[in-house]
Scaffold this motif. Structure first.
Motif, PDB file in Angstrom:
ATOM      1  N   TYR A 281      -1.721  -2.014  -4.070  1.00 60.13           N
ATOM      2  CA  TYR A 281      -1.453  -2.735  -5.327  1.00 60.13           C
ATOM      3  C   TYR A 281      -1.181  -4.198  -4.984  1.00 60.13           C
ATOM      4  O   TYR A 281      -0.598  -4.511  -3.939  1.00 60.13           O
ATOM      5  CB  TYR A 281      -0.241  -2.158  -6.052  1.00 60.13           C
ATOM      6  CG  TYR A 281      -0.410  -0.711  -6.482  1.00 60.13           C
ATOM      7  CD1 TYR A 281      -0.856  -0.402  -7.758  1.00 60.13           C
ATOM      8  CD2 TYR A 281      -0.116   0.331  -5.601  1.00 60.13           C
ATOM      9  CE1 TYR A 281      -1.003   0.926  -8.145  1.00 60.13           C
ATOM     10  CE2 TYR A 281      -0.269   1.653  -5.982  1.00 60.13           C
ATOM     11  CZ  TYR A 281      -0.716   1.943  -7.266  1.00 60.13           C
ATOM     12  OH  TYR A 281      -0.872   3.250  -7.650  1.00 60.13           O
TER      13      TYR A 281
ATOM     14  N   ASP B  89      -1.255   6.540   2.322  1.00 56.48           N
ATOM     15  CA  ASP B  89      -2.669   6.273   2.017  1.00 56.48           C
ATOM     16  C   ASP B  89      -2.898   4.768   2.101  1.00 56.48           C
ATOM     17  O   ASP B  89      -2.853   4.059   1.092  1.00 56.48           O
ATOM     18  CB  ASP B  89      -3.015   6.805   0.633  1.00 56.48           C
ATOM     19  CG  ASP B  89      -4.502   6.702   0.315  1.00 56.48           C
ATOM     20  OD1 ASP B  89      -5.262   6.252   1.203  1.00 56.48           O
ATOM     21  OD2 ASP B  89      -4.899   7.071  -0.806  1.00 56.48           O
TER      22      ASP B  89
ATOM     23  N   CYS C 113       0.834  -1.198   0.000  1.00 52.70           N
ATOM     24  CA  CYS C 113       0.000   0.000   0.000  1.00 52.70           C
ATOM     25  C   CYS C 113       0.871   1.251   0.000  1.00 52.70           C
ATOM     26  O   CYS C 113       2.052   1.224   0.377  1.00 52.70           O
ATOM     27  CB  CYS C 113      -0.927   0.016   1.222  1.00 52.70           C
ATOM     28  SG  CYS C 113      -2.057  -1.399   1.289  1.00 52.70           S
TER      29      CYS C 113
ATOM     30  N   HIS D 260      -5.004   2.840  -0.500  1.00 52.52           N
ATOM     31  CA  HIS D 260      -4.540   2.776  -1.899  1.00 52.52           C
ATOM     32  C   HIS D 260      -3.452   1.712  -1.985  1.00 52.52           C
ATOM     33  O   HIS D 260      -2.324   1.920  -1.520  1.00 52.52           O
ATOM     34  CB  HIS D 260      -4.010   4.139  -2.329  1.00 52.52           C
ATOM     35  CG  HIS D 260      -3.773   4.240  -3.804  1.00 52.52           C
ATOM     36  ND1 HIS D 260      -3.341   5.402  -4.410  1.00 52.52           N
ATOM     37  CD2 HIS D 260      -3.919   3.336  -4.813  1.00 52.52           C
ATOM     38  CE1 HIS D 260      -3.231   5.207  -5.714  1.00 52.52           C
ATOM     39  NE2 HIS D 260      -3.582   3.958  -5.975  1.00 52.52           N
TER      40      HIS D 260
ATOM     41  N   GLU E 289      -5.111  -2.744  -8.696  1.00 50.76           N
ATOM     42  CA  GLU E 289      -5.053  -1.550  -7.850  1.00 50.76           C
ATOM     43  C   GLU E 289      -6.398  -1.324  -7.176  1.00 50.76           C
ATOM     44  O   GLU E 289      -7.455  -1.576  -7.768  1.00 50.76           O
ATOM     45  CB  GLU E 289      -4.687  -0.332  -8.702  1.00 50.76           C
ATOM     46  CG  GLU E 289      -4.595   0.975  -7.935  1.00 50.76           C
ATOM     47  CD  GLU E 289      -4.268   2.149  -8.847  1.00 50.76           C
ATOM     48  OE1 GLU E 289      -4.001   3.249  -8.331  1.00 50.76           O
ATOM     49  OE2 GLU E 289      -4.293   1.964 -10.095  1.00 50.76           O
ATOM     50  N   THR E 290      -6.362  -0.886  -5.930  1.00 47.82           N
ATOM     51  CA  THR E 290      -7.572  -0.519  -5.201  1.00 47.82           C
ATOM     52  C   THR E 290      -7.342   0.822  -4.507  1.00 47.82           C
ATOM     53  O   THR E 290      -6.226   1.118  -4.063  1.00 47.82           O
ATOM     54  CB  THR E 290      -7.954  -1.580  -4.152  1.00 47.82           C
ATOM     55  OG1 THR E 290      -9.147  -1.169  -3.478  1.00 47.82           O
ATOM     56  CG2 THR E 290      -6.859  -1.779  -3.139  1.00 47.82           C
ATOM     57  N   THR E 291      -8.396   1.606  -4.420  1.00 46.13           N
ATOM     58  CA  THR E 291      -8.327   2.895  -3.708  1.00 46.13           C
ATOM     59  C   THR E 291      -9.320   2.951  -2.556  1.00 46.13           C
ATOM     60  O   THR E 291      -9.483   3.997  -1.940  1.00 46.13           O
ATOM     61  CB  THR E 291      -8.598   4.052  -4.684  1.00 46.13           C
ATOM     62  OG1 THR E 291      -9.858   3.843  -5.327  1.00 46.13           O
ATOM     63  CG2 THR E 291      -7.497   4.151  -5.737  1.00 46.13           C
ATOM     64  N   ASP E 292     -10.012   1.821  -2.303  1.00 44.84           N
ATOM     65  CA  ASP E 292     -11.009   1.799  -1.229  1.00 44.84           C
ATOM     66  C   ASP E 292     -10.718   0.702  -0.212  1.00 44.84           C
ATOM     67  O   ASP E 292     -11.624   0.089   0.336  1.00 44.84           O
ATOM     68  CB  ASP E 292     -12.416   1.635  -1.803  1.00 44.84           C
ATOM     69  CG  ASP E 292     -12.537   0.420  -2.716  1.00 44.84           C
ATOM     70  OD1 ASP E 292     -11.605  -0.421  -2.717  1.00 44.84           O
ATOM     71  OD2 ASP E 292     -13.542   0.324  -3.445  1.00 44.84           O
TER      72      ASP E 292
END
Length: 500
Positions: free
Chosen positions: A209, A204, A200, A207, A233-236
């Motif tokens: 990978y 953040d 991560c 966020h 990828e994730t942002t949550d």
């Protein structure tokens, strides 16, 4: 010696001796093959001397200059898949092997000539393809990026990217170049650690990978296609994931075949995204992904992904990602199939011609018999090619087999004596066009149009089937005017009439 050293000895006993043995054997074999080509235009003695000089000069330029090594790498990659040739002056110790090649020529020149021209042609047909295959057969590259991590350097006030290959570790401040070998110590090797398949952004935590190669089971390997080389990828915080970068599924077979894994993909971790590193930098963050034999995939601060090589001249390390498109590269299997298709088309055309010739002269089977016998022998020969090269996908060995099949088929058919040679050449040309029709869409696939190999193969088969119309027409035309053998009459027959 080339075949055994590259495929057996180097793996069993890596080191200085096996490293130089290929250079010695190559310098003995290359001049005769080059001399055979030059003898088509020059006298034998001049061709022999020129081939030895050219081989020695070319070898010296490649080993003494980086530019020569780069040209050799590019040229070798065209016919033999991705290849790296390093400039190493120490390899020049193999140059005296050219004297052995010249001694062999002097022995041949002093020997009495062969009694039959056919014997000479057969020796050439048997020896040359295997010699070229031996020269083109190089061992599979063994260096891979096995892991990627970061290391803090107090003197620099920051972190360096640390990668581990199967031989040693390297660090770089940028992660895309300027690699420095980590000094080797006599300490015991570090204990194996679990790969970091998800990371991560430091500032953040939501966020993150993760790599696609975290599941390297047989099922995932066969079903993953291009997804073995890729990153999500994730942002949550992991609730939803999307693909951030990957090798497209349509280009996966092209990438796979350019890595010379012997007869299949037995170690998937050598060609997969296996570990990820996220590093905070001014303006954002960077992502580094260990891709095994494909080097590294790097995401810059601007969000752009790129594949980068890992090259360290000091230690001879060279790990380069292969191109996703390269016209004509890695088509050994398809070129061999094209040669078989051309040979089959020749058999069809000569069968049509033989049938018409038989109707006119009462004989004609001999016209198609050589092509039929050759295609029976061609199938096991095509299966033998992968055993003589590091992969069945490299262009060079496939081209040698295809040219041998087509040339030998047309040559043997012309000697049958049933059809006029000029007409046999026309049928042979139509057969060659059939093989090229099959290859045309496949060449387009290497350039990315179409993107899928199966579509290219289907289009090639349709084109080859359509070209058979031309082959049948050429065969029908060739059989219209067969060679007429004179009928020998007995001068005592018929007997003179008896007097009454």
């Amino acid at each position: 010696m080339l075949l055994l050293n590259d495929h057996v000895f180097k793996q069993a006993w890596p080191g200085l001796v096996t490293g130089k043995l290929s250079d010695v054997a190559g310098l003995v074999v290359a001049p005769p093959v080059l001399g055979l080509l030059l003898s088509l235009f020059l006298a034998d003695r001049i061709a022999a001397g020129t081939s030895v000089l050219l081989t020695g000069a070319g070898f010296a330029v490649v080993k003494l200059t980086p530019a020569g090594a780069d040209v050799a790498s590019a040229a070798w990659s065209v016919v033999n898949g991705p290849s790296g040739v390093l400039a190493d002056p120490a390899d020049l110790v193999a140059l005296p092997a050219l004297g052995l090649a010249w001694w062999a020529w002097r022995r041949v020149a002093a020997a009495p000539p062969l009694p039959d021209g056919l014997v000479s042609r057969v020796r050439v047909l048997v020896a040359v393809p295997f010699a070229v295959l031996a020269i083109a057969a190089t061992s599979a590259p063994g260096d891979t990026v096995e892991s990627v991590n970061s290391v803090t350097v107090a003197d620099e006030g920051g972190t360096r990217v640390l990668i581990m290959t199967d031989r040693r570790s390297y660090t770089s401040p940028s992660g895309v170049g300027d690699w420095t070998p980590v000094p080797e110590t006599p300490e015991s090797p570090p204990a194996s650690r679990q790969r970091k398949t998800e990371a991560c952004v430091p500032d953040d935590p939501a966020h993150c990978y993760r790599v696609h190669g975290d599941d390297l089971s047989d099922h995932a390997m066969s079903a993953g296609e291009g997804r073995l080389l890729g990153v999500d990828e994730t942002t949550d915080g992991g609730q939803t994931w999307r693909t951030a970068w990957e090798v497209p599924a349509g280009r996966w077979p092209f990438v796979l075949r350019q890595h010379r894994f012997p007869r299949g993909f037995e170690r998937p971790d050598e060609l997969a995204s296996v570990e990820v590193l996220v590093r905070a930098v001014p303006g954002g963050h960077e992502v580094f992904v260990a891709n095994g034999a494909e080097g590294l995939a790097v995401r810059g601060v601007d969000g752009t992904w790129r594949r980068v090589p890992v090259v360290v001249a000091e230690t001879g390390l060279e790990i380069r990602p292969v191109p996703l498109t390269a016209f004509g590269r890695g088509l050994g299997e398809e070129i061999t199939v094209a040669g078989l298709i051309a040979q089959l088309a020749l058999l069809i055309g000569m069968s049509v011609a033989a049938g018409r010739a038989r109707a006119r002269t009462g004989r004609g089977l001999a016209a198609a018999l050589p092509a039929g016998l050759l295609i029976v022998c061609a199938v096991p020969l095509a299966g033998l090619v992968p055993l003589l090269s590091s992969s069945n996908a490299t262009t060079g060995p496939g081209l040698v087999v295809a040219l041998f099949l087509v040339g030998a088929g047309i040559g043997l058919t012309m000697t049958a004596g049933v059809l006029r040679r000029s007409r046999v050449l026309v049928v042979g040309a139509a057969a060659v066009l059939t093989g090229l029709a099959f290859l045309s869409p496949v060449f387009g696939w290497t350039a990315g149009r179409p993107a899928e190999r199966d579509i290219a193969i289907g289009l090639g088969l349709v084109a080859a089937a359509a070209s058979l119309v031309l082959v049948v027409a050429a065969g029908w035309w060739a059989g219209r005017d067969p060679v007429q053998r004179p009928v020998l009459k007995d001068p005592g027959w018929p007997p003179p009439p008896s007097p009454r």
